[in-house]
Design an enzyme around this catalytic site. Structure first.
Site, PDB file in Angstrom:
ATOM      1  N   LYS A  24       9.731 -49.708  13.694  1.00 50.57           N
ATOM      2  CA  LYS A  24       9.682 -49.086  12.379  1.00 50.57           C
ATOM      3  C   LYS A  24      11.009 -49.236  11.636  1.00 50.57           C
ATOM      4  O   LYS A  24      11.034 -49.272  10.393  1.00 50.57           O
ATOM      5  CB  LYS A  24       9.340 -47.601  12.527  1.00 50.57           C
ATOM      6  CG  LYS A  24       7.938 -47.323  13.079  1.00 50.57           C
ATOM      7  CD  LYS A  24       6.850 -47.688  12.095  1.00 50.57           C
ATOM      8  CE  LYS A  24       5.483 -47.144  12.501  1.00 50.57           C
ATOM      9  NZ  LYS A  24       4.920 -47.808  13.679  1.00 50.57           N
TER      10      LYS A  24
ATOM     11  N   ASP B 169       0.383 -45.021   9.264  1.00 51.41           N
ATOM     12  CA  ASP B 169       1.301 -44.019   8.714  1.00 51.41           C
ATOM     13  C   ASP B 169       1.658 -44.283   7.250  1.00 51.41           C
ATOM     14  O   ASP B 169       2.826 -44.223   6.847  1.00 51.41           O
ATOM     15  CB  ASP B 169       2.570 -43.948   9.574  1.00 51.41           C
ATOM     16  CG  ASP B 169       2.267 -43.537  11.011  1.00 51.41           C
ATOM     17  OD1 ASP B 169       1.126 -43.108  11.273  1.00 51.41           O
ATOM     18  OD2 ASP B 169       3.168 -43.652  11.861  1.00 51.41           O
TER      19      ASP B 169
ATOM     20  N   TYR C  56      -6.261 -44.893  12.364  1.00 47.93           N
ATOM     21  CA  TYR C  56      -6.187 -45.478  13.697  1.00 47.93           C
ATOM     22  C   TYR C  56      -6.593 -44.511  14.800  1.00 47.93           C
ATOM     23  O   TYR C  56      -6.460 -44.825  15.983  1.00 47.93           O
ATOM     24  CB  TYR C  56      -4.793 -46.026  13.971  1.00 47.93           C
ATOM     25  CG  TYR C  56      -3.645 -45.050  13.789  1.00 47.93           C
ATOM     26  CD1 TYR C  56      -3.361 -44.091  14.749  1.00 47.93           C
ATOM     27  CD2 TYR C  56      -2.836 -45.124  12.668  1.00 47.93           C
ATOM     28  CE1 TYR C  56      -2.300 -43.213  14.599  1.00 47.93           C
ATOM     29  CE2 TYR C  56      -1.769 -44.246  12.494  1.00 47.93           C
ATOM     30  CZ  TYR C  56      -1.508 -43.292  13.464  1.00 47.93           C
ATOM     31  OH  TYR C  56      -0.453 -42.416  13.310  1.00 47.93           O
TER      32      TYR C  56
ATOM     33  N   ASN D 260      -0.226 -44.072  22.747  1.00 46.04           N
ATOM     34  CA  ASN D 260       1.028 -43.400  22.387  1.00 46.04           C
ATOM     35  C   ASN D 260       1.562 -42.593  23.568  1.00 46.04           C
ATOM     36  O   ASN D 260       1.659 -41.364  23.542  1.00 46.04           O
ATOM     37  CB  ASN D 260       0.824 -42.539  21.151  1.00 46.04           C
ATOM     38  CG  ASN D 260       1.038 -43.328  19.877  1.00 46.04           C
ATOM     39  OD1 ASN D 260       1.953 -44.152  19.795  1.00 46.04           O
ATOM     40  ND2 ASN D 260       0.186 -43.120  18.883  1.00 46.04           N
TER      41      ASN D 260
END
Length: 541
Positions: free
Chosen positions: A186, A262, A302, A357
């Protein structure tokens, strides 16, 4: 390599039903089928003569030569892929599955026959483990992966990995038969905020280095672009995306993902536009680079908790059927089960590509997650196109869980979370295994967090000692009570100091130094409490 040999040595056990010197090795990831013979084939100091080298996969041959002596050989190595003359006699034994291989260790002979080049390479990796003991045992292995794509997505919030971090992970992935590394930090501006711009020369060179090292370890280096925060839905930005990906192709990349995750300004109404754009990107790349791999998309919605009735079906209906769709489960942070897969696969009309995750800790940043990797169903392999883990920003510490991800995705039905965790601990610290295990089992749970994931069996030794303490206090036996809990505090201190001073896994101990120090301080505080109690009982001012 020294660490790897120590790990392999730690994993072997002497089989009581065999001769005194017979040495059988536990292989990770666990093979689909392995049968050990009762005889020694040869000593591991033996040299090899290679048959089939000219036609066999070059990376597999190079790996074998790196690990073994191949001059004046007394043991024959027969190596190659399906269709090669050298392994023609064994072709019927090679599993007809991508990355599969057949391996036989016989008296003064080894056969490694892959269904493809990756299979041959993985056969060499397995034989390297088998040959870690002085006596190499006769054995046959038939092996192939449960899940097509297995590995990591560097997709957490926080400091991107260093070059050394990534190189270390790529080496580990080769050993653990993991075949994809998705690059999407990111905080890499050229992945996200500067997605239209090409990398500066120095950073571009590093991307090429990652691609080359990945190829040598049979890993697909997948570069991800994240354009959604400011993309304009027009022909200019369509061209900008394609041009950026073509520039990445010039650096050697042939596998790409497009991340739409996101996007807080997106209400999920762009599913059809995203799908059409993905099809456009795929077509344009194929025109210039026919060997480019099918694309992967991380959708805006997602996980099931965020899904509406329009977005995901639009992807399923419009998008090319070979484009992979990433999925995190019922929520952002979730373990994956059969019902999850049934639901999402029906929505997207293809097998979902899992973005797990875990052990990512960007939402519980004062924790490191060092416990067993458990909770994913063992019956979903045929429902997956891929399964990757989003790790912590601590690459070395993340290897503990990534080891088990490799084990789980290679042979899902045989996966045992606790045994895989124990093997991972030995893999990372083969000399300081006991101390590292104690540290890990005291760093298991996430604590209270926004996503609700918790892990069990935190600090089992301390919990037991605290129960003894409570019982002794209730009985009025203060000396025994504080002795019980004091032993645990002493162990915290000694383990922390051993890990802080060991020369083993220096990159890991440097990375987790704050937690090691905290571990020691907790112990020292407890030691002081015990000393204070003893002084009070002795009426010693």
């Amino acid at each position: 390599m020294k660490r790897r040999l120590l790990w392999l040595a730690a994993l072997f056990f002497t089989a009581t039903t065999l001769t005194l010197n017979a040495q059988v090795v536990k292989i990770y990831p666990i093979p689909q089928s392995i049968a050990w013979g009762s005889e020694t084939a040869f000593e591991n100091s033996a040299s090899f003569t290679i048959t089939g080298e000219a036609d066999a996969d070059a990376d597999a041959v190079n790996l074998f030569k790196k690990n073994f002596t191949t001059t004046d050989g007394t043991v024959e190595l027969v190596i190659g892929e399906r269709g090669d003359a050298a392994v023609a006699a064994y072709e019927s034994l090679i599993p007809a599955k991508a990355e599969g291989y057949y391996l036989a260790v016989e008296k003064d002979k080894v056969v490694i026959a892959g269904n493809d080049g990756s299979g041959t390479y993985y056969g060499v990796q397995t034989f390297t483990q088998m040959a870690s003991q002085p006596n190499v045992m006769c054995a046959t292995v038939t092996d192939y992966p449960s899940v097509p794509q297995r590995g990591l997505v560097e997709g957490y919030y926080g400091n991107p990995y260093s070059e050394a971090d990534r190189m270390g992970l790529l080496e580990m992935f080769g050993e653990m038969k993991m075949n994809v590394y998705i690059y999407g930090p990111k905080d890499d501006a050229y992945h996200k905020s500067k997605w239209r711009e090409e990398y500066p020369a120095d950073l571009a060179k590093k991307i090429t280095e990652y691609v080359n090292v990945a190829k040598a370890n049979k890993i697909e280096f997948m570069w991800a672009i994240h354009p959604g925060e400011d993309i304009q839905w027009n022909s200019t930005d369509r061209a900008n995306i394609v041009n950026k990906l073509k520039a990445m192709c010039e650096l050697g990349v042939r596998s790409f993902a497009v991340f739409w995750d996101d996007l807080w300004n997106d209400d999920g109404s762009h599913g059809d536009e995203q799908a059409e754009l993905m099809n456009y990107i795929a077509a344009e790349l194929k025109k210039s680079y026919p060997d480019v791999k099918p694309l992967t998309i991380c959708p805006t919605q997602y996980n099931r908790g965020w899904a509406n009735s329009i977005y995901l079906p639009a992807l399923g209906d419009i998008m090319n059927s070979d484009i992979n769709v990433m999925w995190t489960g019922n929520s952002v942070v979730d373990m994956i089960n059969y019902s999850d897969m049934t639901w999402i696969n029906n929505q997207i009309k293809r097998k979902a590509y899992i973005w797990l995750n875990y052990p990512v800790s960007d939402y519980c940043i004062n924790h490191i997650l060092m416990g067993p990797t458990y909770g994913n169903d063992l019956t979903i392999a045929d429902m997956l196109s891929g399964f990757v883990s989003n790790p912590m920003e601590y690459a070395e510490a993340s290897k503990l869980s990534l080891f088990s991800i490799g084990d789980y995705t290679w042979n899902m039905p045989a996966y045992n979370a606790d045994k895989s965790w124990e093997a991972a601990i030995e893999y990372i610290m083969p000399k300081s295994t006991a101390e590292f295990r104690f540290f890990c089992e005291n760093n298991v749970d996430l604590g209270a967090n926004t996503h609700g994931l918790r892990r069990t069996n935190e600090s089992p030794e301390f919990v037991k000692a605290k129960q003894q303490y409570d019982e002794k206090i209730a009985a009025g036996d203060y000396n025994s009570a504080y002795a019980a809990i004091g032993a645990q505090f002493d162990k915290f201190v000694s383990v922390a100091r051993k890990l802080a001073t060991t020369d083993e896994a220096p990159a890991l101990t440097q990375e987790i130094e704050p937690w090691i120090k905290c571990f020691e301080y907790i112990g020292l505080r407890g030691v002081s409490l015990v000393e204070m109690n003893n002084a009070l009982l002795a009426e010693n001012p």
